[in-house]
Design an enzyme around this catalytic site. Sequence first.
Site, PDB file in Angstrom:
ATOM      1  N   SER A 157       0.842  -1.190   0.000  1.00  0.00           N
ATOM      2  CA  SER A 157       0.000   0.000   0.000  1.00  0.00           C
ATOM      3  C   SER A 157       0.885   1.250   0.000  1.00  0.00           C
ATOM      4  O   SER A 157       1.770   1.358  -0.849  1.00  0.00           O
ATOM      5  CB  SER A 157      -0.954  -0.039   1.200  1.00  0.00           C
ATOM      6  OG  SER A 157      -1.971   0.915   1.071  1.00  0.00           O
ATOM      7  N   ARG A 227     -12.259   6.991   8.343  1.00  0.00           N
ATOM      8  CA  ARG A 227     -11.780   5.615   8.512  1.00  0.00           C
ATOM      9  C   ARG A 227     -12.834   4.604   8.077  1.00  0.00           C
ATOM     10  O   ARG A 227     -12.499   3.575   7.474  1.00  0.00           O
ATOM     11  CB  ARG A 227     -11.406   5.386   9.975  1.00  0.00           C
ATOM     12  CG  ARG A 227     -10.878   3.986  10.266  1.00  0.00           C
ATOM     13  CD  ARG A 227      -9.591   3.706   9.512  1.00  0.00           C
ATOM     14  NE  ARG A 227      -8.919   2.522  10.032  1.00  0.00           N
ATOM     15  CZ  ARG A 227      -7.748   2.074   9.617  1.00  0.00           C
ATOM     16  NH1 ARG A 227      -7.109   2.729   8.655  1.00  0.00           N
ATOM     17  NH2 ARG A 227      -7.201   1.008  10.151  1.00  0.00           N
ATOM     18  N   ASP A 320      -8.350  -7.205  -4.393  1.00  0.00           N
ATOM     19  CA  ASP A 320      -8.030  -5.820  -4.035  1.00  0.00           C
ATOM     20  C   ASP A 320      -8.785  -4.868  -4.949  1.00  0.00           C
ATOM     21  O   ASP A 320      -8.525  -4.802  -6.151  1.00  0.00           O
ATOM     22  CB  ASP A 320      -6.518  -5.598  -4.156  1.00  0.00           C
ATOM     23  CG  ASP A 320      -6.045  -4.279  -3.547  1.00  0.00           C
ATOM     24  OD1 ASP A 320      -6.884  -3.371  -3.357  1.00  0.00           O
ATOM     25  OD2 ASP A 320      -4.841  -4.166  -3.271  1.00  0.00           O
ATOM     26  N   HIS A 350      -7.723  -5.455  -0.244  1.00  0.00           N
ATOM     27  CA  HIS A 350      -6.430  -4.781  -0.118  1.00  0.00           C
ATOM     28  C   HIS A 350      -5.677  -5.236   1.132  1.00  0.00           C
ATOM     29  O   HIS A 350      -4.455  -5.386   1.112  1.00  0.00           O
ATOM     30  CB  HIS A 350      -6.667  -3.271  -0.082  1.00  0.00           C
ATOM     31  CG  HIS A 350      -5.428  -2.442  -0.084  1.00  0.00           C
ATOM     32  ND1 HIS A 350      -4.502  -2.485  -1.107  1.00  0.00           N
ATOM     33  CD2 HIS A 350      -4.955  -1.534   0.827  1.00  0.00           C
ATOM     34  CE1 HIS A 350      -3.515  -1.641  -0.841  1.00  0.00           C
ATOM     35  NE2 HIS A 350      -3.762  -1.064   0.325  1.00  0.00           N
ATOM     36  N   ASP A 351      -6.404  -5.476   2.213  1.00  0.00           N
ATOM     37  CA  ASP A 351      -5.772  -5.924   3.454  1.00  0.00           C
ATOM     38  C   ASP A 351      -5.188  -7.326   3.354  1.00  0.00           C
ATOM     39  O   ASP A 351      -4.554  -7.793   4.309  1.00  0.00           O
ATOM     40  CB  ASP A 351      -6.770  -5.880   4.610  1.00  0.00           C
ATOM     41  CG  ASP A 351      -6.863  -4.505   5.257  1.00  0.00           C
ATOM     42  OD1 ASP A 351      -6.093  -3.608   4.859  1.00  0.00           O
ATOM     43  OD2 ASP A 351      -7.706  -4.330   6.158  1.00  0.00           O
TER      44      ASP A 351
END
Length: 379
Positions: A157, A227, A320, A350-351
């Site tokens: 990232s 967030r 992702d 993505h994580d």
Amino acid sequence: MTISDVPTQTLPAEGEIGLIDVGSLQLESGAVIDDVCIAVQRWGKLSPARDNVVVVLHALTGDSHITGPAGPGHPTPGWWDGVAGPGAPIDTTRWCAVATNVLGGCRGSTGPSSLARDGKPWGSRFPLISIRDQVQADVAALAALGITEVAAVVGGSMGGARALEWVVGYPDRVRAGLLLAVGARATADQIGTQTTQIAAIKADPDWQSGDYHETGRAPDAGLRLARRFAHLTYRGEIELDTRFANHNQGNEDPTAGGRYAVQSYLEHQGDKLLSRFDAGSYVILTEALNSHDVGRGRGGVSAALRACPVPVVVGGITSDRLYPLRLQQELADLLPGCAGLRVVESVYGHDGFLVETEAVGELIRQTLGLADREGACRR
């Protein structure tokens, strides 16, 4: 600034935070930040030749604490726990893992919440920075430690963007790189989602134009909302639907003012961030991601990547949606030192670069193998 290769400072004890003074830093924009300090942690022993360093680069809300329990200066456990240690992918019986807190961050390094020379927080006076500026600060911090060449840089990232700027901008200082879940430049989709997060923070009346640090009020509502929105882009669509579907949260009824299960989950993610992160740093670092472009000033993306001589491993995550595989495919196609895209199968979006530890660990080992081979060639 002029980076000196004469060591002036020493690495901290294993797992502890050390603050490295790098002096004044002239940014890509021409602005200058005085008295820059970069927080550093390390695991493993630095070799006598100082040639076994693996730099681990964190993502947006990470820090220098990559592994181990919470402790003084790092209130949460390591964000990539198990990546470094005896027998780990970065085997500390051989390698020395070094992690920095990025310039603009809020875990020891100079950022908006840090005190400027006048004794007041930088706040709104903190200038916009780029990924390139972040890497310049890291290179200067390592040089102050007498580390002039690293075995490898590893990151995903925003950490992957930093790793990319390392191998393109400082090829003589790094022998190999692992670029995970990243692209050569920010996309319209990324900029769109990220500027929306910034807008949420700045719409909070407690933002106070960024000068809130000594007022007793902080833009907590805005940071929570930012967030929540960001976390949706970090996770996989199938994963979220499998976990939450359209279920209510416990006995709550959304038609009567209650919450959905996924809504409760995202609220929890927002609350967790408040305890460990500064809204000003969130804005500054997100703006750095928005401006990410490895081709800026280098003749464009293709020219910049094709000119990079450093051996690299490029990895992407199947699910992702923030940095889709096409972006890593571009890197793999254009970087001469890449032997092809490594695809990690994952439902975690993505994580996945944080969750799929076994697959990512193998990519780290491959990268360190490249570092060994490149080191033999350079000798």
